[in-house]
Design a protein around this motif. Sequence first.
Motif, mmCIF file in Angstrom:
data_model
loop_
_atom_site.group_PDB
_atom_site.id
_atom_site.type_symbol
_atom_site.label_atom_id
_atom_site.label_comp_id
_atom_site.label_asym_id
_atom_site.label_seq_id
_atom_site.Cartn_x
_atom_site.Cartn_y
_atom_site.Cartn_z
ATOM 1 N N ALA A 49 0.828 -1.205 0.000
ATOM 2 C CA ALA A 49 0.000 0.000 0.000
ATOM 3 C C ALA A 49 0.866 1.260 0.000
ATOM 4 N N ARG A 50 1.939 1.265 0.793
ATOM 5 C CA ARG A 50 2.841 2.422 0.791
ATOM 6 C C ARG A 50 3.568 2.545 -0.546
ATOM 7 N N MET A 51 3.937 1.406 -1.130
ATOM 8 C CA MET A 51 4.557 1.443 -2.446
ATOM 9 C C MET A 51 3.595 2.047 -3.466
ATOM 10 N N GLY A 52 2.334 1.631 -3.419
ATOM 11 C CA GLY A 52 1.340 2.202 -4.318
ATOM 12 C C GLY A 52 1.127 3.678 -4.070
ATOM 13 N N LEU A 53 1.222 4.104 -2.802
ATOM 14 C CA LEU A 53 1.044 5.519 -2.476
ATOM 15 C C LEU A 53 2.137 6.376 -3.106
ATOM 16 N N PHE A 55 3.688 5.748 -5.964
ATOM 17 C CA PHE A 55 3.293 5.896 -7.359
ATOM 18 C C PHE A 55 2.146 6.896 -7.494
ATOM 19 N N LEU A 56 1.161 6.802 -6.603
ATOM 20 C CA LEU A 56 -0.010 7.683 -6.672
ATOM 21 C C LEU A 56 0.393 9.149 -6.554
ATOM 22 N N ILE A 57 1.201 9.463 -5.546
ATOM 23 C CA ILE A 57 1.586 10.850 -5.304
ATOM 24 C C ILE A 57 2.405 11.396 -6.472
ATOM 25 N N GLN A 58 3.216 10.552 -7.086
ATOM 26 C CA GLN A 58 4.037 11.032 -8.193
ATOM 27 C C GLN A 58 3.216 11.318 -9.436
ATOM 28 N N ILE A 59 2.194 10.501 -9.702
ATOM 29 C CA ILE A 59 1.438 10.648 -10.943
ATOM 30 C C ILE A 59 0.253 11.594 -10.787
ATOM 31 N N MET A 237 -2.950 -0.602 -16.927
ATOM 32 C CA MET A 237 -1.531 -0.932 -17.028
ATOM 33 C C MET A 237 -0.727 -0.580 -15.777
ATOM 34 N N PRO A 238 -1.061 0.486 -15.032
ATOM 35 C CA PRO A 238 -0.353 0.692 -13.766
ATOM 36 C C PRO A 238 -0.532 -0.467 -12.794
ATOM 37 N N VAL A 239 -1.696 -1.119 -12.840
ATOM 38 C CA VAL A 239 -1.913 -2.272 -11.973
ATOM 39 C C VAL A 239 -0.947 -3.393 -12.337
ATOM 40 N N VAL A 240 -0.759 -3.601 -13.647
ATOM 41 C CA VAL A 240 0.169 -4.642 -14.093
ATOM 42 C C VAL A 240 1.591 -4.303 -13.657
ATOM 43 N N MET A 241 1.985 -3.038 -13.842
ATOM 44 C CA MET A 241 3.350 -2.656 -13.458
ATOM 45 C C MET A 241 3.557 -2.820 -11.959
ATOM 46 N N PRO A 360 -3.426 7.652 -10.826
ATOM 47 C CA PRO A 360 -3.327 7.775 -9.367
ATOM 48 C C PRO A 360 -4.309 6.868 -8.639
ATOM 49 N N ILE A 361 -5.530 6.795 -9.155
ATOM 50 C CA ILE A 361 -6.515 5.914 -8.539
ATOM 51 C C ILE A 361 -6.059 4.468 -8.648
ATOM 52 N N ALA A 362 -5.538 4.096 -9.832
ATOM 53 C CA ALA A 362 -5.115 2.717 -10.052
ATOM 54 C C ALA A 362 -3.988 2.324 -9.110
ATOM 55 N N TYR A 363 -2.977 3.183 -8.971
ATOM 56 C CA TYR A 363 -1.861 2.855 -8.092
ATOM 57 C C TYR A 363 -2.316 2.730 -6.637
ATOM 58 N N GLY A 364 -3.150 3.679 -6.198
ATOM 59 C CA GLY A 364 -3.609 3.632 -4.820
ATOM 60 C C GLY A 364 -4.474 2.423 -4.538
ATOM 61 N N VAL A 365 -5.439 2.154 -5.431
ATOM 62 C CA VAL A 365 -6.339 1.016 -5.239
ATOM 63 C C VAL A 365 -5.595 -0.303 -5.378
#
Length: 429
Positions: A49-53, A55-59, A237-241, A360-365
Amino acid sequence: MTTVAEERSPLRSWQFRRVIAAEFTSSIGTQMTTLALPWFVLMTTGSPARMGLVFLIQILPVPLLAMPAGLLVARWGARRVTIAGDLSSALLTAAVPTLYVADMLPFWALLVIVALIGCVASAYLSAQRMLLTESIGLDEGVVTAGNALFETATSTARLVGPAVAGFLIAQFGALNVLWIDAASFAVSAALLVGLPRHTPASEPSSSHHMADGVRYLFRDRVLRTLAFAALGYGMLMPVVMLALPVLAKNRYDADPHVAGWLLAAWGGGTALGTVVVARLARRCTPVRLAAAGGVGAAVVLWFLPWDQPVTTLAVTVAAGCMFLPAVTAPAVALMMLRPPEHLRPHVVPVFGAAVFVASPIAYGVAGVLFEHLAVSTVLTAVAVGASLCALLLLGLARRTEPGPEAGGPSAARPTVGGTDLTTTHQQER
């Protein structure tokens, strides 16, 4: 009959070669960071979740700042914005390992830095594409081929960067890899210094130009449909990455080499796809090419959820990504060429925001989903979504089938790859 435009190669332009070299250099460093930074967060916190956060904050700033970024590119010019973006990114990327060594990098400070990197990227991404057009002209076939070659540079970097990063992370640690990314941005800026300046076609004196760009995008059926498809891929695609380092940690003994090779397979497949697209750009209409790419990607993504050896997983990732340039290169070419010249600096970032608004939604979710659901379940949902995007592109291709009168080159009207642009515009609206 072969036209002069069809014979022209984007690589004949020294400006284009300079832009490609700068893009490849900065992308090598960026792709190393794409593995190094999330791997550092994942291994030090143990939290997807922190890793996804991160990505979210950057995008997140990219879609939020798309319209002001378009005004900035129109006012300053693509060259100046790109050079300024390179230098800013170099300083911000170098700040991460510098603060870490000084024991001044709490997690909130890391989020602030990646948010600033995202703010820079909001203008940088659209400026890059405008700079590409300035270097090779406005012929649709040439621009499509140029975009494919541009993506060849970035996807080749995706092949080389993560593989090298996986080795360097194992030897020297994740954050030390960021120094290479900072240096790559500085070299990219130096390569762009000698490019000629281009004066904007019109003065962007008020924000109504941005509203005109939005209206044009939604009024044009082709761009509108491609924007919706791009929104879908921007979510999927962010989910896949994000799944790739999670797979390396959960299924393959937390081996950074595996994470590097999976991301390298992503880049290698994309690189192969861009080479094919560059050859097909003048033989196939952009809409048909996008539809074919969407169908191919959807089919391959159905194999991704399977539990399999790392070798076959890497092949599956590469095969799926091989079809993506057939969607993105034609879409970007139409985005840059269909609008009137004075609206292009405003349509480009709006269209680009369609790709990034869902990220951002994809990375966070996705980070939360990977903590509560099996990776295979999430990837199955990705395959379903990709299939829906492919159906959307297939419908567009059927509706924009050229008539008999637009089947060959014409000397009296603008043509690209044997397609009459005047007739095609009338049929596609």
